[in-house]
Design an enzyme around this catalytic site. Sequence first.
Site, PDB file in Angstrom:
ATOM      1  N   LEU A  76       0.815  -1.206   0.000  1.00 24.71           N
ATOM      2  CA  LEU A  76       0.000   0.000   0.000  1.00 24.71           C
ATOM      3  C   LEU A  76       0.853   1.264   0.000  1.00 24.71           C
ATOM      4  O   LEU A  76       0.449   2.300  -0.511  1.00 24.71           O
ATOM      5  CB  LEU A  76      -0.936   0.010   1.208  1.00 24.71           C
ATOM      6  CG  LEU A  76      -1.972  -1.111   1.277  1.00 24.71           C
ATOM      7  CD1 LEU A  76      -2.751  -1.040   2.595  1.00 24.71           C
ATOM      8  CD2 LEU A  76      -2.931  -1.041   0.090  1.00 24.71           C
ATOM      9  N   GLY A  77       2.033   1.185   0.606  1.00 27.35           N
ATOM     10  CA  GLY A  77       2.912   2.343   0.673  1.00 27.35           C
ATOM     11  C   GLY A  77       4.292   1.921   1.132  1.00 27.35           C
ATOM     12  O   GLY A  77       4.440   0.978   1.912  1.00 27.35           O
ATOM     13  N   GLY A  81       7.781   3.797   2.507  1.00 23.66           N
ATOM     14  CA  GLY A  81       8.472   5.023   2.880  1.00 23.66           C
ATOM     15  C   GLY A  81       9.870   4.770   3.397  1.00 23.66           C
ATOM     16  O   GLY A  81      10.400   3.654   3.309  1.00 23.66           O
ATOM     17  N   GLY A 126       9.281   2.699   6.902  1.00 22.63           N
ATOM     18  CA  GLY A 126       8.517   1.470   6.929  1.00 22.63           C
ATOM     19  C   GLY A 126       7.738   1.236   5.659  1.00 22.63           C
ATOM     20  O   GLY A 126       7.661   2.095   4.771  1.00 22.63           O
ATOM     21  N   VAL A 175       3.917  -0.371   4.267  1.00 22.73           N
ATOM     22  CA  VAL A 175       2.562  -0.753   4.663  1.00 22.73           C
ATOM     23  C   VAL A 175       2.051  -1.790   3.669  1.00 22.73           C
ATOM     24  O   VAL A 175       2.035  -1.550   2.459  1.00 22.73           O
ATOM     25  CB  VAL A 175       1.622   0.458   4.714  1.00 22.73           C
ATOM     26  CG1 VAL A 175       0.216   0.026   5.137  1.00 22.73           C
ATOM     27  CG2 VAL A 175       2.155   1.510   5.675  1.00 22.73           C
ATOM     28  N   LYS A 198       1.784  -2.319   9.071  1.00 24.60           N
ATOM     29  CA  LYS A 198       2.901  -1.384   8.957  1.00 24.60           C
ATOM     30  C   LYS A 198       4.151  -2.050   9.520  1.00 24.60           C
ATOM     31  O   LYS A 198       4.226  -2.338  10.710  1.00 24.60           O
ATOM     32  CB  LYS A 198       2.591  -0.092   9.724  1.00 24.60           C
ATOM     33  CG  LYS A 198       3.673   0.968   9.678  1.00 24.60           C
ATOM     34  CD  LYS A 198       3.221   2.209  10.438  1.00 24.60           C
ATOM     35  CE  LYS A 198       4.256   3.310  10.454  1.00 24.60           C
ATOM     36  NZ  LYS A 198       3.780   4.505  11.198  1.00 24.60           N
ATOM     37  N   ASP A 203       1.072  16.041  12.498  1.00 19.62           N
ATOM     38  CA  ASP A 203       1.381  15.651  11.114  1.00 19.62           C
ATOM     39  C   ASP A 203       0.094  15.559  10.300  1.00 19.62           C
ATOM     40  O   ASP A 203      -0.048  14.696   9.434  1.00 19.62           O
ATOM     41  CB  ASP A 203       2.118  14.304  11.110  1.00 19.62           C
ATOM     42  CG  ASP A 203       2.775  14.003   9.766  1.00 19.62           C
ATOM     43  OD1 ASP A 203       2.998  14.948   8.983  1.00 19.62           O
ATOM     44  OD2 ASP A 203       3.055  12.817   9.493  1.00 19.62           O
TER      45      ASP A 203
END
Length: 266
Positions: free
Chosen positions: A28-29, A31, A34, A36, A51, A146
Amino acid sequence: MSQNSELEISVGDLIPSPTTQYQAQTILGNGVYGVVIQCRNVTTDETVALKMIKSMENIDCAKEEEVTLQTMKALHSDRFNIVRFNESFTYKGHYCLVFEHLDMDLQKFKQISPGQHLQLKQIRPILQQLATSLEFLNSAGIIHADLKPDNIMLVDHVRKPLKVKVIDFGLAFDDPEEQIGDLLQPLWYRSPEVLYKEPFSGAIDVWSLGCIAAELSTGRPLFPASNENELMRQFAFAIRDPEHEGNFLPHAFWPRRWMEGRFMPG
Protein backbone atom coordinates in the site's frame (compact mmCIF):
# COMPACT_ATOMS: atom_id res chain seq x y z
CA MET A 1 6.73 -7.78 -3.82
CA SER A 2 9.26 -5.66 -1.96
CA GLN A 3 12.87 -5.78 -0.85
CA ASN A 4 12.85 -4.37 2.62
CA SER A 5 16.07 -4.21 4.71
CA GLU A 6 17.07 -7.70 3.55
CA LEU A 7 13.52 -8.94 4.11
CA GLU A 8 11.62 -9.87 0.96
CA ILE A 9 7.83 -9.95 1.20
CA SER A 10 5.99 -11.69 -1.63
CA VAL A 11 2.32 -12.06 -2.45
CA GLY A 12 0.93 -14.99 -0.47
CA ASP A 13 3.60 -14.95 2.22
CA LEU A 14 2.33 -15.70 5.73
CA ILE A 15 3.43 -13.32 8.47
CA PRO A 16 2.76 -14.86 11.90
CA SER A 17 1.72 -12.90 14.98
CA PRO A 18 0.94 -14.22 18.48
CA THR A 19 -2.78 -14.21 17.64
CA THR A 20 -3.00 -15.20 13.97
CA GLN A 21 -1.24 -15.19 10.61
CA TYR A 22 -1.39 -12.44 8.02
CA GLN A 23 -1.25 -13.30 4.33
CA ALA A 24 0.46 -10.58 2.29
CA GLN A 25 -1.58 -9.29 -0.65
CA THR A 26 -0.10 -6.04 -1.93
CA ILE A 27 2.06 -3.05 -0.98
CA LEU A 28 0.00 0.00 0.00
CA GLY A 29 2.91 2.34 0.67
CA ASN A 30 6.69 2.26 0.98
CA GLY A 31 8.47 5.02 2.88
CA VAL A 32 11.83 5.73 4.45
CA TYR A 33 11.00 4.15 7.79
CA GLY A 34 8.52 1.47 6.93
CA VAL A 35 6.34 -0.32 4.43
CA VAL A 36 2.56 -0.75 4.66
CA ILE A 37 1.25 -4.05 3.37
CA GLN A 38 -2.34 -5.01 2.70
CA CYS A 39 -2.87 -8.39 4.33
CA ARG A 40 -5.63 -10.88 5.05
CA ASN A 41 -6.09 -12.10 8.60
CA VAL A 42 -6.35 -15.83 7.90
CA THR A 43 -8.33 -16.41 11.11
CA THR A 44 -11.03 -13.80 10.61
CA ASP A 45 -10.66 -13.17 6.84
CA GLU A 46 -10.46 -9.44 7.64
CA THR A 47 -8.39 -7.23 5.36
CA VAL A 48 -5.88 -5.20 7.39
CA ALA A 49 -3.02 -2.76 6.88
CA LEU A 50 0.24 -4.04 8.35
CA LYS A 51 2.90 -1.38 8.96
CA MET A 52 6.35 -3.01 9.06
CA ILE A 53 9.29 -0.96 10.33
CA LYS A 54 12.32 -1.41 8.10
CA SER A 55 15.23 -0.69 10.44
CA MET A 56 16.05 -1.73 13.98
CA GLU A 57 17.08 1.89 14.55
CA ASN A 58 13.45 3.00 14.23
CA ILE A 59 11.90 0.44 16.57
CA ASP A 60 11.94 2.87 19.51
CA CYS A 61 9.94 5.37 17.47
CA ALA A 62 7.48 2.64 16.49
CA LYS A 63 7.07 1.63 20.13
CA GLU A 64 6.42 5.26 21.08
CA GLU A 65 3.74 5.37 18.40
CA GLU A 66 2.23 2.21 19.85
CA VAL A 67 2.05 3.79 23.31
CA THR A 68 0.03 6.63 21.79
CA LEU A 69 -2.18 4.16 19.91
CA GLN A 70 -2.80 2.09 23.03
CA THR A 71 -3.63 5.20 25.05
CA MET A 72 -6.19 6.26 22.46
CA LYS A 73 -7.59 2.74 22.09
CA ALA A 74 -8.27 2.58 25.84
CA LEU A 75 -10.34 5.74 25.38
CA HIS A 76 -12.31 4.17 22.50
CA SER A 77 -10.67 6.32 19.84
CA ASP A 78 -12.31 4.36 17.02
CA ARG A 79 -15.56 6.11 17.96
CA PHE A 80 -13.97 9.47 17.14
CA ASN A 81 -12.79 8.95 13.57
CA ILE A 82 -9.36 7.62 14.56
CA VAL A 83 -7.92 4.59 12.76
CA ARG A 84 -8.46 1.36 14.70
CA PHE A 85 -5.26 -0.23 16.00
CA ASN A 86 -5.36 -4.02 16.32
CA GLU A 87 -2.03 -5.35 17.60
CA SER A 88 1.77 -5.27 17.39
CA PHE A 89 4.42 -7.96 17.07
CA THR A 90 7.93 -8.59 15.76
CA TYR A 91 8.59 -10.52 12.55
CA LYS A 92 12.20 -11.44 11.74
CA GLY A 93 13.42 -8.44 13.71
CA HIS A 94 10.95 -6.04 12.08
CA TYR A 95 8.46 -4.35 14.37
CA CYS A 96 4.91 -4.55 13.01
CA LEU A 97 1.77 -2.55 13.77
CA VAL A 98 -1.59 -3.80 12.49
CA PHE A 99 -4.47 -1.46 11.66
CA GLU A 100 -7.87 -1.68 10.07
CA HIS A 101 -7.72 -1.40 6.30
CA LEU A 102 -8.98 1.90 4.88
CA ASP A 103 -9.75 2.97 1.32
CA MET A 104 -7.88 6.02 0.03
CA ASP A 105 -6.44 9.25 1.41
CA LEU A 106 -7.98 12.68 0.94
CA GLN A 107 -5.21 13.73 -1.43
CA LYS A 108 -6.11 10.97 -3.87
CA PHE A 109 -9.83 11.54 -3.39
CA LYS A 110 -9.36 15.22 -4.20
CA GLN A 111 -7.39 14.36 -7.33
CA ILE A 112 -10.10 12.07 -8.71
CA SER A 113 -12.83 14.62 -7.97
CA PRO A 114 -14.08 16.95 -10.73
CA GLY A 115 -11.79 19.96 -10.91
CA GLN A 116 -9.59 18.30 -8.24
CA HIS A 117 -11.59 19.94 -5.47
CA LEU A 118 -14.64 19.05 -3.40
CA GLN A 119 -18.06 20.65 -3.12
CA LEU A 120 -19.17 22.25 0.15
CA LYS A 121 -21.72 19.48 0.71
CA GLN A 122 -18.75 17.07 0.74
CA ILE A 123 -16.40 19.28 2.74
CA ARG A 124 -18.77 19.98 5.64
CA PRO A 125 -19.22 16.35 6.84
CA ILE A 126 -15.51 15.71 6.42
CA LEU A 127 -14.62 18.75 8.54
CA GLN A 128 -17.18 17.80 11.16
CA GLN A 129 -15.63 14.36 11.54
CA LEU A 130 -12.10 15.76 11.69
CA ALA A 131 -13.16 18.33 14.28
CA THR A 132 -14.52 15.42 16.33
CA SER A 133 -11.14 13.70 16.02
CA LEU A 134 -9.26 16.80 17.16
CA GLU A 135 -11.64 17.32 20.06
CA PHE A 136 -10.93 13.75 21.14
CA LEU A 137 -7.16 14.22 20.81
CA ASN A 138 -7.35 17.41 22.83
CA SER A 139 -9.26 15.65 25.61
CA ALA A 140 -6.64 12.88 25.58
CA GLY A 141 -3.80 15.42 25.69
CA ILE A 142 -2.36 14.22 22.37
CA ILE A 143 -1.10 16.40 19.51
CA HIS A 144 -0.99 14.74 16.09
CA ALA A 145 1.53 17.22 14.58
CA ASP A 146 1.38 15.65 11.11
CA LEU A 147 -2.12 16.43 9.91
CA LYS A 148 -2.31 16.63 6.10
CA PRO A 149 -4.55 15.20 3.36
CA ASP A 150 -2.32 12.13 3.05
CA ASN A 151 -3.00 11.25 6.71
CA ILE A 152 -6.77 11.46 6.42
CA MET A 153 -8.34 8.34 4.95
CA LEU A 154 -11.75 7.60 3.51
CA VAL A 155 -13.09 4.40 5.04
CA ASP A 156 -14.82 3.31 1.82
CA HIS A 157 -15.53 6.01 -0.74
CA VAL A 158 -18.12 3.84 -2.51
CA ARG A 159 -20.12 2.15 0.26
CA LYS A 160 -19.45 4.75 3.00
CA PRO A 161 -18.96 7.99 1.08
CA LEU A 162 -17.28 10.83 2.99
CA LYS A 163 -16.65 8.82 6.16
CA VAL A 164 -13.04 9.59 7.17
CA LYS A 165 -10.47 8.62 9.78
CA VAL A 166 -7.17 10.13 10.92
CA ILE A 167 -4.09 7.91 10.57
CA ASP A 168 -0.32 7.96 11.23
CA PHE A 169 0.52 8.89 14.81
CA GLY A 170 4.25 8.36 14.36
CA LEU A 171 4.99 12.01 15.21
CA ALA A 172 2.29 12.46 17.86
CA PHE A 173 3.22 13.51 21.41
CA ASP A 174 1.65 14.63 24.68
CA ASP A 175 4.12 17.22 26.02
CA PRO A 176 4.40 20.27 23.75
CA GLU A 177 6.89 22.02 26.03
CA GLU A 178 9.49 19.39 25.17
CA GLN A 179 8.90 19.95 21.44
CA ILE A 180 9.31 23.75 21.25
CA GLY A 181 11.82 24.55 18.53
CA ASP A 182 11.57 21.11 16.92
CA LEU A 183 10.70 20.68 13.26
CA LEU A 184 7.02 19.74 13.37
CA GLN A 185 4.16 19.58 10.87
CA PRO A 186 4.46 19.43 7.06
CA LEU A 187 5.51 22.79 5.67
CA TRP A 188 2.24 23.66 3.91
CA TYR A 189 0.25 22.89 7.07
CA ARG A 190 2.70 24.33 9.61
CA SER A 191 1.23 26.73 12.16
CA PRO A 192 2.70 30.15 13.00
CA GLU A 193 3.57 29.00 16.54
CA VAL A 194 5.69 26.16 15.24
CA LEU A 195 7.18 28.25 12.44
CA TYR A 196 8.30 30.97 14.85
CA LYS A 197 9.35 28.42 17.52
CA GLU A 198 6.89 29.78 20.05
CA PRO A 199 5.04 27.82 22.80
CA PHE A 200 2.10 25.96 21.31
CA SER A 201 -0.78 23.61 22.07
CA GLY A 202 -3.07 21.22 20.25
CA ALA A 203 -4.36 24.26 18.37
CA ILE A 204 -1.58 23.63 15.85
CA ASP A 205 -3.63 20.68 14.58
CA VAL A 206 -6.62 22.99 14.19
CA TRP A 207 -4.46 25.28 12.05
CA SER A 208 -3.56 22.32 9.82
CA LEU A 209 -7.25 21.44 9.55
CA GLY A 210 -8.04 24.98 8.43
CA CYS A 211 -5.40 24.75 5.71
CA ILE A 212 -6.84 21.41 4.61
CA ALA A 213 -10.38 22.86 4.50
CA ALA A 214 -9.28 25.66 2.17
CA GLU A 215 -7.39 23.19 -0.03
CA LEU A 216 -10.38 20.89 -0.36
CA SER A 217 -12.50 23.85 -1.45
CA THR A 218 -10.10 25.38 -3.97
CA GLY A 219 -8.13 22.34 -5.07
CA ARG A 220 -4.89 24.18 -4.25
CA PRO A 221 -2.77 24.38 -1.07
CA LEU A 222 -3.46 27.52 0.94
CA PHE A 223 0.22 28.16 1.69
CA PRO A 224 2.28 26.31 -0.98
CA ALA A 225 5.66 27.51 0.29
CA SER A 226 8.91 25.88 -0.75
CA ASN A 227 10.73 26.85 2.46
CA GLU A 228 10.10 28.50 5.83
CA ASN A 229 11.11 31.99 4.70
CA GLU A 230 8.59 31.86 1.89
CA LEU A 231 5.97 30.56 4.31
CA MET A 232 6.59 33.58 6.56
CA ARG A 233 6.06 35.90 3.59
CA GLN A 234 2.83 34.12 2.66
CA PHE A 235 1.56 34.43 6.23
CA ALA A 236 2.35 38.14 6.23
CA PHE A 237 0.49 38.66 2.96
CA ALA A 238 -2.53 36.64 4.15
CA ILE A 239 -3.09 38.67 7.32
CA ARG A 240 -2.78 42.08 5.69
CA ASP A 241 -5.92 44.17 6.24
CA PRO A 242 -7.22 44.91 2.71
CA GLU A 243 -9.07 48.00 3.94
CA HIS A 244 -5.97 49.51 5.52
CA GLU A 245 -2.98 48.72 3.35
CA GLY A 246 0.08 47.87 5.42
CA ASN A 247 -1.89 46.99 8.55
CA PHE A 248 -2.40 43.44 9.78
CA LEU A 249 -5.34 41.67 11.34
CA PRO A 250 -4.27 40.53 14.82
CA HIS A 251 -7.18 38.15 15.42
CA ALA A 252 -7.61 36.01 12.32
CA PHE A 253 -6.30 35.26 8.86
CA TRP A 254 -9.70 35.44 7.19
CA PRO A 255 -12.70 37.67 8.01
CA ARG A 256 -15.50 35.83 9.77
CA ARG A 257 -17.96 36.75 7.01
CA TRP A 258 -15.67 35.01 4.48
CA MET A 259 -15.60 31.80 6.52
CA GLU A 260 -19.34 31.86 7.20
CA GLY A 261 -20.11 32.32 3.53
CA ARG A 262 -18.11 29.25 2.54
CA PHE A 263 -18.17 26.70 5.35
CA MET A 264 -21.03 27.47 7.72
CA PRO A 265 -24.50 26.01 7.11
CA GLY A 266 -26.82 28.53 5.52
